[in-house]
Design a protein around this motif. Structure first.
Motif, PDB file in Angstrom:
ATOM      1  N   THR A  31       4.606 -36.356   4.828  1.00  0.00           N
ATOM      2  CA  THR A  31       3.987 -37.628   4.489  1.00  0.00           C
ATOM      3  C   THR A  31       3.371 -37.576   3.093  1.00  0.00           C
ATOM      4  O   THR A  31       3.371 -36.534   2.436  1.00  0.00           O
ATOM      5  CB  THR A  31       2.913 -37.981   5.532  1.00  0.00           C
ATOM      6  OG1 THR A  31       1.991 -36.888   5.643  1.00  0.00           O
ATOM      7  CG2 THR A  31       3.536 -38.239   6.896  1.00  0.00           C
ATOM      8  N   CYS A  32       2.825 -38.694   2.674  1.00  0.00           N
ATOM      9  CA  CYS A  32       2.254 -38.843   1.335  1.00  0.00           C
ATOM     10  C   CYS A  32       1.081 -37.885   1.119  1.00  0.00           C
ATOM     11  O   CYS A  32       0.210 -37.741   1.981  1.00  0.00           O
ATOM     12  CB  CYS A  32       1.801 -40.286   1.156  1.00  0.00           C
ATOM     13  SG  CYS A  32       0.970 -40.627  -0.391  1.00  0.00           S
ATOM     14  N   PRO A 130      12.545 -37.901  -4.790  1.00  0.00           N
ATOM     15  CA  PRO A 130      12.799 -37.638  -3.376  1.00  0.00           C
ATOM     16  C   PRO A 130      14.244 -37.960  -2.992  1.00  0.00           C
ATOM     17  O   PRO A 130      14.902 -38.805  -3.601  1.00  0.00           O
ATOM     18  CB  PRO A 130      11.843 -38.597  -2.660  1.00  0.00           C
ATOM     19  CG  PRO A 130      11.776 -39.772  -3.571  1.00  0.00           C
ATOM     20  CD  PRO A 130      11.934 -39.228  -4.977  1.00  0.00           C
ATOM     21  N   GLU A 167      10.506 -37.998   2.012  1.00  0.00           N
ATOM     22  CA  GLU A 167       9.286 -38.687   2.409  1.00  0.00           C
ATOM     23  C   GLU A 167       9.441 -39.232   3.825  1.00  0.00           C
ATOM     24  O   GLU A 167      10.496 -39.743   4.181  1.00  0.00           O
ATOM     25  CB  GLU A 167       9.011 -39.841   1.446  1.00  0.00           C
ATOM     26  CG  GLU A 167       8.826 -39.408   0.006  1.00  0.00           C
ATOM     27  CD  GLU A 167       8.853 -40.575  -0.967  1.00  0.00           C
ATOM     28  OE1 GLU A 167       9.354 -41.649  -0.559  1.00  0.00           O
ATOM     29  OE2 GLU A 167       8.388 -40.410  -2.098  1.00  0.00           O
TER      30      GLU A 167
END
Length: 231
Positions: A31-32, A130, A167
């Motif tokens: 995740t971020c 990504p 992501e």
């Protein structure tokens, strides 16, 4: 016997039981804000410091912004790009979409651009960051899977060890964006944000490595001004 190469991240080689298996492909998913890009950049940086030629494909940031951000955590890409050891290609996703429309580029064209640069510099390490945005350039899941399979295969044929940064959304149980990426690589390293008391802690686990052993636990990750560290 599988040859392993240093990951460039303090503590990571212990949970990898000796390092990254050379010539393999890895999905670096999470995740971020969990450290995926720093981990991948440190992998490239380690190769550069060992005299290897490397390629970094950025699809989210301008090249200059990427280098400035990484410099704050001790990754100095600038000097290696200047001396030709590092090639940074790509750019913001919007620019790439426009280019695709203008050139009517097909999967093979986009893949060959990455592969040709890796081949030209005899790259030993490569990062695509990504992977989600690369796959968004294609219209169907069949095209995406075919494109990723072809890119991964061609990079492996060059003897290059590759990280594909993926992501994922917060709170989901999936470990990839489209649901097929993890099956098409040799290894998966997953980054977490784990609730702890009244805050969150970052964590890392090795989900799989084909043909090689690894630790199975979840380990604490710290992002410092000297880079990412696995405890």
């Amino acid at each position: 016997m599988i040859k392993r190469i240093p990951s460039g991240t303090k503590g990571a080689d212990q949970i990898l039981k000796g390092g990254i298996p050379e010539g393999k492909s890895f999905l670096i998913s999470g995740t971020c804000g969990t450290g995926k890009t720093i981990f991948s950049a440190q992998f490239i940086y380690e190769g550069l410091k060992r005299g290897e030629n490397c390629v970094y494909v950025t699809l989210e940031e301008e090249k200059l912004a990427l280098k400035k951000d990484l410099a704050t955590v001790g990754v100095d890409f600038e000097k290696y790009e200047k001396n030709g050891k590092l090639r940074i290609i790509g750019g913001p996703f919007g620019t790439i979409i426009v280019l695709k429309r203008r050139m009517r580029a097909k999967a093979k064209d986009l893949i060959n651009e990455i592969v040709s640069v890796a081949k030209e510099v005899n790259a030993k390490r490569l990062v695509v960051d990504p992977l989600n945005l690369f796959l968004m350039l294609f219209d169907t899941d069949v095209e995406r899977r075919t494109a990723f399979g072809e890119l991964s295969r061609k990079i492996k044929e060059l003897g290059c060890t590759a990280f594909y940064v993926c992501e994922i959304n917060e709170g989901v149980r999936a470990i990839s964006w489209y649901g097929f990426e993890e099956y098409m690589v040799d290894g998966v390293i997953l980054f977490y944000r784990v609730p702890y008391k009244n805050t969150y802690e970052n964590g890392i686990t090795v989900v799989k490595i084909r043909g090689a052993d690894h630790e199975k636990g979840v380990y604490h990750v710290e992002i410092t001004d000297k880079g990412l560290v696995v405890h």
